[in-house]
Design a protein around this motif. Structure first.
Motif, PDB file in Angstrom:
ATOM      1  N   MET A   1     -14.753   3.600  -1.156  1.00  0.00           N
ATOM      2  CA  MET A   1     -13.402   3.469  -1.682  1.00  0.00           C
ATOM      3  C   MET A   1     -12.849   2.072  -1.414  1.00  0.00           C
ATOM      4  O   MET A   1     -12.217   1.488  -2.287  1.00  0.00           O
ATOM      5  N   ALA A   2     -13.103   1.562  -0.203  1.00  0.00           N
ATOM      6  CA  ALA A   2     -12.602   0.229   0.142  1.00  0.00           C
ATOM      7  C   ALA A   2     -13.165  -0.813  -0.812  1.00  0.00           C
ATOM      8  O   ALA A   2     -12.431  -1.673  -1.306  1.00  0.00           O
ATOM      9  N   ARG A   3     -14.448  -0.736  -1.088  1.00  0.00           N
ATOM     10  CA  ARG A   3     -15.055  -1.704  -1.990  1.00  0.00           C
ATOM     11  C   ARG A   3     -14.454  -1.603  -3.389  1.00  0.00           C
ATOM     12  O   ARG A   3     -14.256  -2.602  -4.072  1.00  0.00           O
ATOM     13  N   GLY A   4     -14.107  -0.401  -3.822  1.00  0.00           N
ATOM     14  CA  GLY A   4     -13.467  -0.217  -5.119  1.00  0.00           C
ATOM     15  C   GLY A   4     -12.104  -0.886  -5.177  1.00  0.00           C
ATOM     16  O   GLY A   4     -11.794  -1.614  -6.138  1.00  0.00           O
ATOM     17  N   ASP A   6     -11.134  -3.257  -3.230  1.00  0.00           N
ATOM     18  CA  ASP A   6     -11.431  -4.675  -3.067  1.00  0.00           C
ATOM     19  C   ASP A   6     -11.686  -5.304  -4.441  1.00  0.00           C
ATOM     20  O   ASP A   6     -11.122  -6.344  -4.780  1.00  0.00           O
ATOM     21  N   ARG A   7     -12.493  -4.653  -5.259  1.00  0.00           N
ATOM     22  CA  ARG A   7     -12.807  -5.178  -6.589  1.00  0.00           C
ATOM     23  C   ARG A   7     -11.585  -5.120  -7.517  1.00  0.00           C
ATOM     24  O   ARG A   7     -11.324  -6.063  -8.262  1.00  0.00           O
ATOM     25  N   LEU A   8     -10.862  -4.020  -7.472  1.00  0.00           N
ATOM     26  CA  LEU A   8      -9.680  -3.885  -8.331  1.00  0.00           C
ATOM     27  C   LEU A   8      -8.610  -4.928  -7.991  1.00  0.00           C
ATOM     28  O   LEU A   8      -7.872  -5.373  -8.868  1.00  0.00           O
ATOM     29  N   ALA A   9      -8.529  -5.316  -6.727  1.00  0.00           N
ATOM     30  CA  ALA A   9      -7.501  -6.261  -6.287  1.00  0.00           C
ATOM     31  C   ALA A   9      -7.790  -7.692  -6.725  1.00  0.00           C
ATOM     32  O   ALA A   9      -7.075  -8.606  -6.332  1.00  0.00           O
ATOM     33  N   ARG A  10      -8.797  -7.869  -7.555  1.00  0.00           N
ATOM     34  CA  ARG A  10      -9.158  -9.213  -8.001  1.00  0.00           C
ATOM     35  C   ARG A  10      -9.134  -9.397  -9.510  1.00  0.00           C
ATOM     36  O   ARG A  10      -9.355 -10.504  -9.985  1.00  0.00           O
ATOM     37  N   ILE A  11      -8.907  -8.338 -10.265  1.00  0.00           N
ATOM     38  CA  ILE A  11      -9.125  -8.470 -11.711  1.00  0.00           C
ATOM     39  C   ILE A  11      -7.859  -8.419 -12.560  1.00  0.00           C
ATOM     40  O   ILE A  11      -7.930  -8.641 -13.766  1.00  0.00           O
TER      41      ILE A  11
END
Length: 166
Positions: A1-4, A6-11
């Motif tokens: 979940m954290a990695r998800g 993490d990715r969403l917070a960049r796009i």
């Protein structure tokens, strides 16, 4: 979940990225992980900086620095210090910026710095730890130039500039 998160917070746009970074921090706040929640503070600091909200950018970079020391993440420490130095030079106390620059430079003098970078960097950087170190070393030298220029200590700035050119 954290990695998800993490990715969403960049796009997305900065405001939405900050919201996802908040979720990332909330999800991982009780972890003693080398990456999280530090990465959430890094993302928030970056986006607040881009929005021109310097108090919140500073607050998040300070928290990133605190968490990165606690969790022994040298890459995050270097990033947070670099960002705090830039903010202090632009809007804050120039002597404090120089003090932070000394701290950052001392981290780079650690005899195990390459291994520390490999231990804490994302996979993209791990294979290029030597290159990453050289970039950080050069950035640190230029950091001294910037600090001394802002403090109007031109002889010292010139000394570091010549060192950087070598």
């Amino acid at each position: 979940m954290a990695r998800g998160y993490d990715r969403l917070a960049r796009i997305f746009h900065p405001e939405k990225n900050i919201m996802f970074a908040d979720s990332l921090i909330y999800l991982t706040i009780d972890l003693s992980d080398i990456t999280y929640p530090g990465l959430g503070y890094l993302i928030k600091g970056y986006h607040y900086d881009k929005l021109g909200d310097l108090p919140y950018a500073t607050k998040n970079y300070l928290e990133l620095n605190r968490v990165s020391i606690k969790n022994k993440n040298i890459v995050h420490q270097l990033y947070s210090l670099h960002s705090l130095i830039a903010l202090k030079l632009a809007w804050g106390n120039k002597k404090e910026a120089l003090s932070l620059q000394h701290t950052r430079n001392n981290l780079l003098k650690n005899k195990n710095i390459i291994q520390l970078i490999k231990n804490t960097a994302r996979n993209k950087v791990k294979g290029k730890a030597n290159d990453f170190f050289k970039i950080q070393e050069m950035s640190s030298t230029l950091g001294y130039v910037d600090c001394y220029l802002k403090l109007e200590k031109f002889d010292s700035a010139s000394l570091y500039l010549r060192q950087g050119l070598k």
